[in-house]
Design a protein around this motif. Structure first.
Motif, PDB file in Angstrom:
ATOM      1  N   UNK A 258     -10.274   6.472 -26.245  1.00 13.95           N
ATOM      2  CA  UNK A 258      -8.830   6.254 -26.127  1.00 13.95           C
ATOM      3  C   UNK A 258      -8.497   4.782 -25.953  1.00 13.95           C
ATOM      4  N   UNK A 259      -9.420   4.003 -25.405  1.00 15.21           N
ATOM      5  CA  UNK A 259      -9.141   2.583 -25.191  1.00 15.21           C
ATOM      6  C   UNK A 259      -8.986   1.818 -26.505  1.00 15.21           C
ATOM      7  N   UNK A 260      -9.653   2.286 -27.557  1.00 11.91           N
ATOM      8  CA  UNK A 260      -9.465   1.688 -28.866  1.00 11.91           C
ATOM      9  C   UNK A 260      -8.049   1.907 -29.382  1.00 11.91           C
ATOM     10  N   UNK A 261      -7.502   3.096 -29.137  1.00  7.75           N
ATOM     11  CA  UNK A 261      -6.122   3.382 -29.536  1.00  7.75           C
ATOM     12  C   UNK A 261      -5.139   2.490 -28.787  1.00  7.75           C
ATOM     13  N   UNK A 262      -5.408   2.275 -27.502  1.00  8.55           N
ATOM     14  CA  UNK A 262      -4.515   1.440 -26.693  1.00  8.55           C
ATOM     15  C   UNK A 262      -4.512   0.011 -27.231  1.00  8.55           C
ATOM     16  N   UNK A 263      -5.701  -0.527 -27.553  1.00  6.04           N
ATOM     17  CA  UNK A 263      -5.768  -1.880 -28.101  1.00  6.04           C
ATOM     18  C   UNK A 263      -5.052  -1.981 -29.438  1.00  6.04           C
ATOM     19  N   UNK A 264      -5.270  -0.998 -30.315  1.00 10.70           N
ATOM     20  CA  UNK A 264      -4.609  -0.996 -31.625  1.00 10.70           C
ATOM     21  C   UNK A 264      -3.096  -1.032 -31.470  1.00 10.70           C
ATOM     22  N   UNK A 265      -2.571  -0.164 -30.607  1.00 13.20           N
ATOM     23  CA  UNK A 265      -1.118  -0.099 -30.432  1.00 13.20           C
ATOM     24  C   UNK A 265      -0.589  -1.370 -29.761  1.00 13.20           C
ATOM     25  N   UNK A 266      -1.334  -1.913 -28.806  1.00 15.36           N
ATOM     26  CA  UNK A 266      -0.895  -3.127 -28.123  1.00 15.36           C
ATOM     27  C   UNK A 266      -0.800  -4.301 -29.103  1.00 15.36           C
ATOM     28  N   UNK A 267      -1.812  -4.463 -29.960  1.00 18.51           N
ATOM     29  CA  UNK A 267      -1.795  -5.554 -30.926  1.00 18.51           C
ATOM     30  C   UNK A 267      -0.694  -5.357 -31.966  1.00 18.51           C
ATOM     31  N   UNK A 268      -0.467  -4.113 -32.366  1.00 16.25           N
ATOM     32  CA  UNK A 268       0.611  -3.862 -33.313  1.00 16.25           C
ATOM     33  C   UNK A 268       1.967  -4.139 -32.677  1.00 16.25           C
ATOM     34  N   UNK A 269       2.092  -3.835 -31.399  1.00 13.05           N
ATOM     35  CA  UNK A 269       3.345  -4.101 -30.678  1.00 13.05           C
ATOM     36  C   UNK A 269       3.632  -5.603 -30.653  1.00 13.05           C
ATOM     37  N   UNK A 270       2.622  -6.408 -30.363  1.00 15.16           N
ATOM     38  CA  UNK A 270       2.796  -7.861 -30.330  1.00 15.16           C
ATOM     39  C   UNK A 270       3.206  -8.379 -31.703  1.00 15.16           C
ATOM     40  N   UNK A 271       2.531  -7.891 -32.746  1.00 13.27           N
ATOM     41  CA  UNK A 271       2.826  -8.351 -34.104  1.00 13.27           C
ATOM     42  C   UNK A 271       4.229  -7.949 -34.548  1.00 13.27           C
ATOM     43  N   UNK A 272       4.582  -6.686 -34.318  1.00 13.81           N
ATOM     44  CA  UNK A 272       5.835  -6.161 -34.856  1.00 13.81           C
ATOM     45  C   UNK A 272       7.067  -6.607 -34.083  1.00 13.81           C
ATOM     46  N   UNK A 273       6.913  -6.960 -32.820  1.00 15.51           N
ATOM     47  CA  UNK A 273       8.063  -7.387 -32.021  1.00 15.51           C
ATOM     48  C   UNK A 273       8.164  -8.900 -31.908  1.00 15.51           C
ATOM     49  N   UNK A 274       7.164  -9.601 -32.439  1.00 13.37           N
ATOM     50  CA  UNK A 274       7.195 -11.060 -32.365  1.00 13.37           C
ATOM     51  C   UNK A 274       6.963 -11.613 -30.972  1.00 13.37           C
ATOM     52  N   UNK A 275       6.248 -10.881 -30.137  1.00 13.03           N
ATOM     53  CA  UNK A 275       5.997 -11.340 -28.777  1.00 13.03           C
ATOM     54  C   UNK A 275       5.196 -12.644 -28.797  1.00 13.03           C
ATOM     55  N   UNK A 276       5.606 -13.603 -27.975  1.00 14.93           N
ATOM     56  CA  UNK A 276       4.901 -14.858 -27.859  1.00 14.93           C
ATOM     57  C   UNK A 276       5.223 -15.879 -28.932  1.00 14.93           C
ATOM     58  N   UNK A 277       6.162 -15.571 -29.825  1.00 14.45           N
ATOM     59  CA  UNK A 277       6.456 -16.474 -30.932  1.00 14.45           C
ATOM     60  C   UNK A 277       7.423 -17.600 -30.571  1.00 14.45           C
TER      61      UNK A 277
END
Length: 526
Positions: A258-277
């Protein structure tokens, strides 16, 4: 399909394009992104034991290059996933934030309710309702939203509903967790009317449910299947688990996969929402799982526990590498800690002649009713019981003109004489006492959610509710775990000074130059 191609496909589906400009961090400037990582049931002894099996990019990198606090504790008891998460995000104990556990008893209905249950806010992709409204203080994410006029992006990603909602807080952009029935990423209408388009696309392409149905959990590597920290029971055979049946997604959420799913979703969240840009600090709260498979005893799943830490190390490395490559080392602050408890089945002490016993709750309550009835006349002086808590019948006491103080005192004296009882606490005692010896019990007490009397049994004793057959083992063992700060100009250091978990929130607040949560009075760590 590799993660790389998953992300390419997702971005094509969404038509999303974000140009990330790598800029040098300003001297002493606030980080662009704070990544708060809470690992459910992480333990220092296991973390250190599996060191030979780690890569150089995960735990080893954090321990070597981060500021590591090794002597950490929670300032309250009991601890579970919900109370721990709330304490981390609010910087205060259940006495102030109101989250005393995953569930508590509703005095009006006399039925258990979940800490984030809220029928006013129905679920998205789930039948579960959820909101953070029962948490009565602000979180670090809430204060970040206030400080930036709502411009900061705040998200929480977790396998579990309570972890996601309590990490996200009241003002977050969203909270996502994995549904127990469908295995999809889901959320609550408290945050939005529908899942973001990028999350919907993620569910269609690679939902945890799809992975659980098509995946076997086997050791991560041959080395992991041959190495064993747990030598007491001899050599262990490699494991293989398939996820089947009605409860397969609940089981999957207690596996290392399940931790792999959490990482996948977390990275997609950063990419799709522009976090840190941009130069406005954003915050991402992530929860990983490091408990035993299906909540079994460690002795029954030794190699699974080993594999969990190995895979968790891999996921941390992937998360750190990806975000630092995207945003720069000095622009991301990682904060990692544990929920500080262990939720597993315990051995039968009686079989090994270790002092133990059973405290029969219903039988004891009947005896207490008889004792109080002999004093004040017949009646049901106990309204109900829940776990180790007793709820007195306040209406009956009022009708008989018996003061709550006297009723609590007599009940406490009676229960303290029973076998297996180590301590009996009353709500009045916890509200008024300044005794440091009971400070941790007081901090874990919520005046709104807890009972009138608390029974603490001796170690090794089990509280049994005869009507439901629910039981709970008393165990006061200390679980050691770290707090690690990494990135954003943090200098590496090993700190052995005793610290408490409620100091994380004010430390993050100081790092990103905002006010600490509104009930937090703890000092920052540095």
């Amino acid at each position: 399909m590799t993660n790389r191609y998953i992300y390419i496909t997702l971005l094509a589906v969404l038509g999303f394009h974000a140009e990330v400009v790598a800029e040098e961090a300003q001297p002493n400037g606030a980080p662009r992104l704070v990544v708060s990582i809470t690992i459910d049931q992480l333990r220092s002894d296991y973390l250190e034991a599996f060191t030979p099996l780690y890569s150089n990019n995960g735990f080893l990198r954090l321990l070597k290059d981060g500021k590591v606090y090794t002597n950490v504790s929670y300032p309250f008891t009991p601890i579970d996933r919900a109370s721990a998460t709330a304490a981390i995000t609010t910087g205060v104990t259940p006495y102030y934030n109101n989250i005393s556990g995953l569930h508590w008893l509703n005095r009006e209905t006399l039925r258990p309710i979940g800490c984030v249950d809220d029928p006013k806010h129905t679920g998205i992709n789930t039948a579960e309702t959820a909101s953070p409204d029962k948490m009565i203080t602000s979180t670090i994410g809430d204060e970040l939203k206030v400080a930036t006029g709502g411009k900061a992006v705040v998200y929480a990603i977790a396998p579990f509903r309570e972890s996601a909602v309590l990490s996200a807080g009241h003002a977050a952009n969203g909270a996502l967790w994995i549904d127990d029935v469908q295995g999809n990423w889901c959320s609550s209408r408290y945050y939005y009317t529908a899942l973001p388009t990028w999350a919907q696309a993620f569910n269609r392409i690679v939902s945890p449910g799809q992975k659980a149905d098509a995946t076997e959990w086997t050791p991560f590597s041959l080395l992991a299947s041959n190495f064993s920290y747990f030598m007491q029971t001899g050599e262990q055979k490699p494991f293989k688990h398939q996820f089947e049946g009605v409860g397969r997604f609940r089981q999957y959420k207690t596996s290392a996969l399940v931790n792999g799913d959490v990482t996948d979703m977390a990275l997609q969240c950063v990419t799709s929402t522009g976090m840190g840009n941009d130069k406005i600090t954003d915050m991402l709260c992530i929860t990983y799982y490091a408990g035993t498979y299906d909540h079994q005893a460690v002795t029954d799943c030794q190699l699974e526990m080993q594999d969990t830490y190995i895979r968790l190390d891999n996921e941390l490395g992937r998360l750190i590498d990806t975000l630092e490559e995207k945003l720069g080392h000095d622009n991301v602050l990682f904060v990692l800690t544990s929920t500080g408890y262990s939720n597993e089945e315990m051995a039968d002490y009686q079989a090994y002649k270790i002092p133990s016993g059973t405290f029969y709750m219903n039988r004891s309550i009947n005896l207490m009713n008889m004792y109080l009835g002999a004093t004040w006349g017949q009646g049901n002086y106990v309204e109900t019981v829940y776990k180790n808590q007793i709820f007195l019948n306040r209406k009956l006491l009022e009708a008989k003109r018996i003061s709550m103080t006297e009723a609590l005192s007599r009940s406490q004296e009676f229960l303290a004489m029973m076998s297996g009882v180590r301590n009996v606490y009353t709500s009045l005692q916890l509200l008024t006492s300044q005794n440091e010896l009971i400070q941790k019990v007081r901090n874990g007490f919520s005046p709104d959610n807890c009972g009138d009397i608390f029974i603490e049994t001796a170690p090794g004793w089990r509280i049994l509710h005869e009507d439901t057959q629910e039981s709970e083992l008393s165990r006061a063992a200390f679980v050691q775990f770290p707090i690690i700060f990494f990135g954003a100009g943090i200098l590496s250091e090993q700190v052995q000074l005793p610290v408490t978990i409620d100091q994380i929130a004010p430390t993050i607040a100081k790092c990103i130059r905002i006010r600490a949560p509104n009930a937090c009075s703890s000092k920052p760590l540095f």
